[in-house]
Motif scaffolding. Structure first.
Motif, PDB file in Angstrom:
ATOM      1  N   GLY A  10      19.584  45.637 -15.521  1.00 30.60           N
ATOM      2  CA  GLY A  10      18.413  45.166 -16.232  1.00 30.60           C
ATOM      3  C   GLY A  10      17.269  44.910 -15.262  1.00 30.60           C
ATOM      4  N   LYS A  11      16.184  44.429 -15.785  1.00 32.02           N
ATOM      5  CA  LYS A  11      14.996  44.149 -14.968  1.00 32.02           C
ATOM      6  C   LYS A  11      15.304  43.094 -13.912  1.00 32.02           C
ATOM      7  CE  LYS A  11      10.194  42.713 -15.392  1.00 32.02           C
ATOM      8  NZ  LYS A  11       9.131  42.262 -16.304  1.00 32.02           N
ATOM      9  N   MET A  12      16.059  42.063 -14.288  1.00 31.16           N
ATOM     10  CA  MET A  12      16.380  40.989 -13.350  1.00 31.16           C
ATOM     11  C   MET A  12      17.245  41.496 -12.206  1.00 31.16           C
ATOM     12  SD  MET A  12      15.597  37.980 -12.916  1.00 31.16           S
ATOM     13  CE  MET A  12      16.046  36.523 -12.026  1.00 31.16           C
ATOM     14  N   ASN A  13      18.166  42.433 -12.492  1.00 32.36           N
ATOM     15  CA  ASN A  13      18.988  43.009 -11.435  1.00 32.36           C
ATOM     16  C   ASN A  13      18.132  43.714 -10.388  1.00 32.36           C
ATOM     17  OD1 ASN A  13      20.858  43.268 -14.083  1.00 32.36           O
ATOM     18  ND2 ASN A  13      22.078  42.841 -12.261  1.00 32.36           N
ATOM     19  N   PHE A  14      17.140  44.477 -10.840  1.00 31.57           N
ATOM     20  CA  PHE A  14      16.280  45.183  -9.898  1.00 31.57           C
ATOM     21  C   PHE A  14      15.427  44.225  -9.084  1.00 31.57           C
ATOM     22  CE2 PHE A  14      17.009  48.805 -12.866  1.00 31.57           C
ATOM     23  CZ  PHE A  14      17.596  49.646 -11.939  1.00 31.57           C
ATOM     24  N   ILE A  15      14.978  43.152  -9.705  1.00 31.80           N
ATOM     25  CA  ILE A  15      14.189  42.146  -8.973  1.00 31.80           C
ATOM     26  C   ILE A  15      15.062  41.493  -7.906  1.00 31.80           C
ATOM     27  CG2 ILE A  15      13.038  39.901  -9.203  1.00 31.80           C
ATOM     28  CD1 ILE A  15      12.087  40.879 -11.982  1.00 31.80           C
ATOM     29  N   LEU A  16      16.298  41.118  -8.271  1.00 28.13           N
ATOM     30  CA  LEU A  16      17.201  40.502  -7.302  1.00 28.13           C
ATOM     31  C   LEU A  16      17.580  41.477  -6.187  1.00 28.13           C
ATOM     32  CD1 LEU A  16      19.539  38.512  -9.717  1.00 28.13           C
ATOM     33  CD2 LEU A  16      17.789  37.583  -8.193  1.00 28.13           C
ATOM     34  N   LEU A  17      17.741  42.750  -6.519  1.00 24.46           N
ATOM     35  CA  LEU A  17      18.025  43.759  -5.488  1.00 24.46           C
ATOM     36  C   LEU A  17      16.865  43.891  -4.507  1.00 24.46           C
ATOM     37  CD1 LEU A  17      19.781  46.618  -7.472  1.00 24.46           C
ATOM     38  CD2 LEU A  17      20.690  45.419  -5.506  1.00 24.46           C
ATOM     39  N   ALA A  18      15.648  43.881  -5.023  1.00 24.36           N
ATOM     40  CA  ALA A  18      14.473  43.987  -4.151  1.00 24.36           C
ATOM     41  C   ALA A  18      14.365  42.773  -3.238  1.00 24.36           C
ATOM     42  CB  ALA A  18      13.208  44.131  -5.000  1.00 24.36           C
ATOM     43  N   ILE A  19      14.638  41.593  -3.770  1.00 22.93           N
ATOM     44  CA  ILE A  19      14.596  40.381  -2.945  1.00 22.93           C
ATOM     45  C   ILE A  19      15.672  40.442  -1.865  1.00 22.93           C
ATOM     46  CG2 ILE A  19      15.013  37.889  -2.986  1.00 22.93           C
ATOM     47  CD1 ILE A  19      13.674  37.877  -5.776  1.00 22.93           C
ATOM     48  N   GLY A  20      16.878  40.883  -2.229  1.00 23.44           N
ATOM     49  CA  GLY A  20      17.961  41.013  -1.259  1.00 23.44           C
ATOM     50  C   GLY A  20      17.635  42.010  -0.162  1.00 23.44           C
ATOM     51  N   MET A  21      17.056  43.140  -0.537  1.00 22.96           N
ATOM     52  CA  MET A  21      16.671  44.136   0.477  1.00 22.96           C
ATOM     53  C   MET A  21      15.592  43.594   1.405  1.00 22.96           C
ATOM     54  SD  MET A  21      18.528  46.781   0.432  1.00 22.96           S
ATOM     55  CE  MET A  21      17.536  47.762   1.521  1.00 22.96           C
ATOM     56  N   ALA A  22      14.646  42.832   0.855  1.00 20.32           N
ATOM     57  CA  ALA A  22      13.599  42.238   1.687  1.00 20.32           C
ATOM     58  C   ALA A  22      14.194  41.247   2.681  1.00 20.32           C
ATOM     59  CB  ALA A  22      12.554  41.558   0.810  1.00 20.32           C
ATOM     60  N   ILE A  23      15.196  40.478   2.255  1.00 13.00           N
ATOM     61  CA  ILE A  23      15.848  39.527   3.159  1.00 13.00           C
ATOM     62  C   ILE A  23      16.602  40.263   4.261  1.00 13.00           C
ATOM     63  CG2 ILE A  23      17.627  37.729   3.296  1.00 13.00           C
ATOM     64  CD1 ILE A  23      16.789  36.879   0.466  1.00 13.00           C
ATOM     65  N   VAL A  24      17.286  41.342   3.916  1.00 18.17           N
ATOM     66  CA  VAL A  24      18.007  42.131   4.922  1.00 18.17           C
ATOM     67  C   VAL A  24      17.028  42.722   5.934  1.00 18.17           C
ATOM     68  CG1 VAL A  24      19.377  44.228   5.281  1.00 18.17           C
ATOM     69  CG2 VAL A  24      19.987  42.633   3.460  1.00 18.17           C
ATOM     70  N   ILE A  25      15.938  43.279   5.452  1.00 21.41           N
ATOM     71  CA  ILE A  25      14.931  43.854   6.362  1.00 21.41           C
ATOM     72  C   ILE A  25      14.357  42.779   7.264  1.00 21.41           C
ATOM     73  CG2 ILE A  25      12.637  44.919   6.420  1.00 21.41           C
ATOM     74  CD1 ILE A  25      13.519  46.492   3.886  1.00 21.41           C
ATOM     75  N   LEU A  26      14.095  41.580   6.706  1.00 23.90           N
ATOM     76  CA  LEU A  26      13.609  40.468   7.519  1.00 23.90           C
ATOM     77  C   LEU A  26      14.615  40.104   8.604  1.00 23.90           C
ATOM     78  CD1 LEU A  26      11.533  38.162   8.010  1.00 23.90           C
ATOM     79  CD2 LEU A  26      12.911  36.803   6.423  1.00 23.90           C
ATOM     80  N   GLY A  27      15.899  40.089   8.260  1.00 30.42           N
ATOM     81  CA  GLY A  27      16.936  39.797   9.255  1.00 30.42           C
ATOM     82  C   GLY A  27      16.963  40.812  10.381  1.00 30.42           C
ATOM     83  N   PHE A  28      16.825  42.092  10.048  1.00 25.28           N
ATOM     84  CA  PHE A  28      16.804  43.120  11.088  1.00 25.28           C
ATOM     85  C   PHE A  28      15.554  43.013  11.951  1.00 25.28           C
ATOM     86  CE2 PHE A  28      19.944  45.535   8.456  1.00 25.28           C
ATOM     87  CZ  PHE A  28      20.938  45.571   9.420  1.00 25.28           C
ATOM     88  N   ILE A  29      14.438  42.662  11.351  1.00 27.47           N
ATOM     89  CA  ILE A  29      13.211  42.474  12.136  1.00 27.47           C
ATOM     90  C   ILE A  29      13.376  41.299  13.096  1.00 27.47           C
ATOM     91  CG2 ILE A  29      10.783  41.755  11.966  1.00 27.47           C
ATOM     92  CD1 ILE A  29      10.625  43.468   9.404  1.00 27.47           C
ATOM     93  N   LEU A  30      14.004  40.216  12.615  1.00 27.51           N
ATOM     94  CA  LEU A  30      14.247  39.065  13.488  1.00 27.51           C
ATOM     95  C   LEU A  30      15.197  39.409  14.631  1.00 27.51           C
ATOM     96  CD1 LEU A  30      14.606  36.152  10.906  1.00 27.51           C
ATOM     97  CD2 LEU A  30      12.697  36.569  12.452  1.00 27.51           C
ATOM     98  N   MET A  31      16.145  40.319  14.385  1.00 25.64           N
ATOM     99  CA  MET A  31      17.089  40.707  15.436  1.00 25.64           C
ATOM    100  C   MET A  31      16.446  41.551  16.521  1.00 25.64           C
ATOM    101  SD  MET A  31      20.832  41.653  14.049  1.00 25.64           S
ATOM    102  CE  MET A  31      20.844  41.499  12.277  1.00 25.64           C
ATOM    103  N   SER A  32      15.411  42.264  16.177  1.00 25.72           N
ATOM    104  CA  SER A  32      14.806  43.168  17.159  1.00 25.72           C
ATOM    105  C   SER A  32      14.010  42.377  18.191  1.00 25.72           C
ATOM    106  CB  SER A  32      13.898  44.176  16.462  1.00 25.72           C
ATOM    107  OG  SER A  32      12.800  43.515  15.896  1.00 25.72           O
ATOM    108  N   SER A  33      14.010  42.881  19.383  1.00 21.06           N
ATOM    109  CA  SER A  33      13.224  42.285  20.466  1.00 21.06           C
ATOM    110  C   SER A  33      12.850  43.372  21.453  1.00 21.06           C
ATOM    111  CB  SER A  33      14.011  41.182  21.169  1.00 21.06           C
ATOM    112  OG  SER A  33      15.101  41.728  21.873  1.00 21.06           O
ATOM    113  N   SER A  34      12.059  42.993  22.423  1.00 22.31           N
ATOM    114  CA  SER A  34      11.607  43.988  23.398  1.00 22.31           C
ATOM    115  C   SER A  34      12.741  44.450  24.303  1.00 22.31           C
ATOM    116  CB  SER A  34      10.461  43.424  24.233  1.00 22.31           C
ATOM    117  OG  SER A  34      10.893  42.246  24.905  1.00 22.31           O
TER     118      SER A  34
END
Length: 83
Positions: A10-34
């Protein structure tokens, strides 16, 4: 219009999936360093942000994606009972 009722998510599932993907991407960005090179050592690669916080944020993102997949909206249940 009938195809909309047969969607797996449903619509809520897609919204929750998008939020989850954004959190995962944020985690990978935080892991990266020079990083370190052969000429210069960078002790920042062993900071708590890169070692502890970022993997935890990524894990929370993956768990939220699983919850988004499992989540079943109450609207769908009431529509199925009405038919």
């Amino acid at each position: 219009m009938e195809d909309k009722k047969n969607l797996a998510f449903g619509k809520m599932n897609f919204i929750l999936l998008a939020i989850g993907m954004a959190i995962v991407i944020l985690g990978f960005i935080l892991m990266s360093s020079s990083g370190s090179t052969e000429q210069q050592y960078n002790p920042e690669i062993f900071s708590a942000l890169h070692i502890k916080v970022a993997p935890l944020v990524t894990f929370i993102g993956f768990v939220s994606i699983i919850v988004a997949i499992i989540y079943k909206s109450k609207d769908k249940e009431t529509n199925e009972k009405a038919e």
